[in-house]
Design a protein around this motif. Structure first.
Motif, PDB file in Angstrom:
ATOM      1  N   SER A 138       0.851  -1.294  -0.067  1.00 51.75           N
ATOM      2  CA  SER A 138      -0.082   0.006  -0.056  1.00 51.75           C
ATOM      3  C   SER A 138       0.849   1.178   0.069  1.00 51.75           C
ATOM      4  N   GLY A 139       1.896   1.234  -0.713  1.00 55.13           N
ATOM      5  CA  GLY A 139       2.675   2.305  -0.980  1.00 55.13           C
ATOM      6  C   GLY A 139       3.952   2.552   0.141  1.00 55.13           C
ATOM      7  N   GLN A 140       3.900   1.587   1.077  1.00 55.02           N
ATOM      8  CA  GLN A 140       5.245   1.460   1.920  1.00 55.02           C
ATOM      9  C   GLN A 140       5.982   0.332   2.089  1.00 55.02           C
ATOM     10  N   GLU A 160       5.761 -15.198  18.646  1.00 54.62           N
ATOM     11  CA  GLU A 160       6.143 -13.704  18.813  1.00 54.62           C
ATOM     12  C   GLU A 160       4.990 -12.868  18.262  1.00 54.62           C
ATOM     13  N   GLU A 161       4.450 -11.768  18.791  1.00 53.09           N
ATOM     14  CA  GLU A 161       3.542 -10.669  18.519  1.00 53.09           C
ATOM     15  C   GLU A 161       4.433  -9.510  17.867  1.00 53.09           C
ATOM     16  N   LEU A 162       3.718  -9.095  16.879  1.00 53.16           N
ATOM     17  CA  LEU A 162       4.435  -7.930  16.146  1.00 53.16           C
ATOM     18  C   LEU A 162       3.391  -7.041  15.552  1.00 53.16           C
ATOM     19  N   THR A 163       3.618  -5.866  15.515  1.00 52.69           N
ATOM     20  CA  THR A 163       2.816  -4.753  14.925  1.00 52.69           C
ATOM     21  C   THR A 163       3.458  -4.066  13.766  1.00 52.69           C
ATOM     22  N   TRP A 164       2.934  -4.113  12.516  1.00 54.87           N
ATOM     23  CA  TRP A 164       3.612  -3.534  11.445  1.00 54.87           C
ATOM     24  C   TRP A 164       3.038  -2.108  11.479  1.00 54.87           C
ATOM     25  N   VAL A 165       4.038  -1.099  11.314  1.00 62.37           N
ATOM     26  CA  VAL A 165       3.714   0.470  11.471  1.00 62.37           C
ATOM     27  C   VAL A 165       4.353   1.008  10.512  1.00 62.37           C
ATOM     28  N   GLU A 166       3.417   1.878   9.567  1.00 61.05           N
ATOM     29  CA  GLU A 166       3.872   2.475   8.504  1.00 61.05           C
ATOM     30  C   GLU A 166       4.618   3.899   8.997  1.00 61.05           C
ATOM     31  N   ASN A 167       5.295   4.331   7.984  1.00 54.33           N
ATOM     32  CA  ASN A 167       6.313   5.341   8.252  1.00 54.33           C
ATOM     33  C   ASN A 167       5.793   6.559   9.260  1.00 54.33           C
ATOM     34  N   GLY A 168       4.584   6.893   9.259  1.00 56.23           N
ATOM     35  CA  GLY A 168       3.981   7.988   9.941  1.00 56.23           C
ATOM     36  C   GLY A 168       3.643   7.579  11.486  1.00 56.23           C
ATOM     37  N   GLU A 196      -0.702   2.239  12.975  1.00 58.15           N
ATOM     38  CA  GLU A 196      -0.471   0.621  12.942  1.00 58.15           C
ATOM     39  C   GLU A 196      -1.341   0.046  12.155  1.00 58.15           C
ATOM     40  N   TRP A 197      -0.611  -0.718  10.911  1.00 59.76           N
ATOM     41  CA  TRP A 197      -1.277  -1.099   9.967  1.00 59.76           C
ATOM     42  C   TRP A 197      -1.485  -2.841   9.889  1.00 59.76           C
ATOM     43  N   ALA A 198      -0.859  -3.556  10.764  1.00 59.46           N
ATOM     44  CA  ALA A 198      -1.326  -4.900  10.537  1.00 59.46           C
ATOM     45  C   ALA A 198      -0.630  -5.520  12.048  1.00 59.46           C
ATOM     46  N   SER A 240       6.518 -19.457  10.725  1.00 59.57           N
ATOM     47  CA  SER A 240       4.880 -19.068  10.283  1.00 59.57           C
ATOM     48  C   SER A 240       4.549 -17.666  10.460  1.00 59.57           C
ATOM     49  N   ILE A 241       3.621 -17.309   9.600  1.00 60.61           N
ATOM     50  CA  ILE A 241       2.918 -16.046   9.792  1.00 60.61           C
ATOM     51  C   ILE A 241       1.453 -15.879   9.818  1.00 60.61           C
ATOM     52  N   ARG A 242       0.805 -15.308  10.649  1.00 65.12           N
ATOM     53  CA  ARG A 242      -0.407 -14.827  10.558  1.00 65.12           C
ATOM     54  C   ARG A 242      -0.738 -13.481  10.636  1.00 65.12           C
ATOM     55  N   LEU A 243      -1.159 -12.771   9.523  1.00 67.30           N
ATOM     56  CA  LEU A 243      -1.393 -11.306   9.333  1.00 67.30           C
ATOM     57  C   LEU A 243      -2.325 -10.816   9.558  1.00 67.30           C
ATOM     58  N   THR A 244      -2.840  -9.792  10.263  1.00 65.65           N
ATOM     59  CA  THR A 244      -4.382  -9.309  10.178  1.00 65.65           C
ATOM     60  C   THR A 244      -4.235  -7.774   9.977  1.00 65.65           C
ATOM     61  N   ASN A 245      -5.294  -7.290   9.017  1.00 64.28           N
ATOM     62  CA  ASN A 245      -5.365  -6.056   8.702  1.00 64.28           C
ATOM     63  C   ASN A 245      -5.923  -5.262   9.497  1.00 64.28           C
ATOM     64  N   LEU A 246      -5.398  -4.139  10.290  1.00 64.87           N
ATOM     65  CA  LEU A 246      -5.630  -3.369  11.093  1.00 64.87           C
ATOM     66  C   LEU A 246      -6.440  -2.187  10.685  1.00 64.87           C
TER      67      LEU A 246
END
Length: 312
Positions: free
Chosen positions: A75-77, A120-128, A131-133, A156-162
């Motif tokens: 999505s542009g990131q 492990e629990e992680l959050t994908w954070v866009e540059n601004g 929290e995206w995922a 393994s990965i399980r990714l959820t759109n926030l």
């Protein structure tokens, strides 16, 4: 074969084989360089004989760090790190597009005599800062076999759109660059893997530039073998999909191999090589992978028999 696990809280997890070789170091402390896309990674990774089989911050791509989960176009990131590909302009240093993956904690952690498994629990954070995922990641070290000279890592990965809108996953190829569909779980090899040989269960890539024959192909596994500098010996890495990854009815999007032996040694389980896919708000996708790290120059028959002996 037994293992010993050391956890330096806030920094890394290390796994040592019974012979004293540290075979895995999983680093989750935040990287200092935001432009390289801060995220956890596995490096150094070694075979049981002690041969290092991952590269870290090579001069050609400082954002390549061992074995790491990435998303080159989202999505542009850019959650891959480094320069971003823009069609018609090439690769540009656009730090405002580089996102990060924040380590939030470990939901489960189980160390046994011959096995380590953690979530492990992680959050994908866009540059601004948005929290995206939300990611739930699983790593398992198992099948440490001194006789075979090999051990395995499941990832393994399980990714959820926030977000309130879809997340669009792509790659440089979906953005217009031919046969550069890298994204997803990526391995970067050290210098002595340059010029190595790649092959699959039904396809021969060959050594050096010929390994590129496997670029964009599909298959249940891909092997990459090389002869080391400094020491007299070979190593083989085997990258394997869990069965559901290749099931069109189960996987959210079909996967293709991104593989190069020259000018750099790298393999990625690309989940968006030729086409973008979208993850709707609130929905999730999941993939499972296995990487076998072996001493010696394995051939197709040995790779196949070893994988068959390790059912999912």
């Amino acid at each position: 074969m037994s293992i010993r696990v050391t956890h330096v809280h806030g920094d890394h997890i290390a796994v040592e084989a019974a012979n004293g070789t540290e075979i895995l170091r999983y680093v989750y402390r935040p990287d200092p360089e935001a432009f390289e896309s801060r995220k956890p990674y596995a490096h150094p990774v070694r075979t049981l004989a002690g041969h290092t089989v991952t590269g870290y911050r090579p001069s050609d791509h400082r954002w390549h760090k061992g074995l790491q989960m990435t998303a080159s176009h989202l999505s542009g990131q850019n959650f891959w790190g480094g320069n971003s590909y823009v069609h018609g302009e090439g690769y540009l240093p656009l730090p405002e597009r580089v996102g990060s993956m924040r380590h939030d904690g470990f939901a489960d952690f189980a160390a046994e005599d011959d096995r380590l498994a953690f979530t492990e629990e992680l959050t994908w954070v866009e540059n601004g800062g948005q929290e995206w995922a939300r990611e739930v990641r699983g790593l398992t070290v198992h099948s440490v076999d001194e006789e075979a000279g090999a051990w395995a890592l499941d990832w393994s990965i399980r990714l959820t759109n926030l977000r309130a809108e879809p997340l669009a996953f792509g790659s440089p190829t979906t953005a217009g660059r031919e046969m550069a569909g890298y994204t997803g779980l990526q391995w970067r090899g050290p210098r002595d893997f340059t010029g190595g040989t790649a092959f699959g269960p039904d396809l021969d890539g060959g050594a050096g530039a010929d390994a590129g024959k496997l670029m964009g192909t599909q298959g249940p596994w891909l092997a990459f073998t090389t002869e080391h500098d400094d020491v007299d010996g070979h190593s083989t890495l085997v990258f394997a999909h869990a069965p559901e990854n290749l099931d069109a009815n189960a996987a959210i999007h079909e996967s293709h191999w991104f593989v190069r032996s020259e000018p750099i040694p790298t393999v990625a389980f690309s989940w968006a090589f030729f086409e973008e896919f979208e993850l709707p708000p609130g929905e999730s996708f999941a993939y499972r992978y296995r990487v076998v790290f072996a001493d010696g120059a394995w051939d197709r028959e040995r790779v196949g028999s070893h994988l068959e002996a390790m059912p999912w």
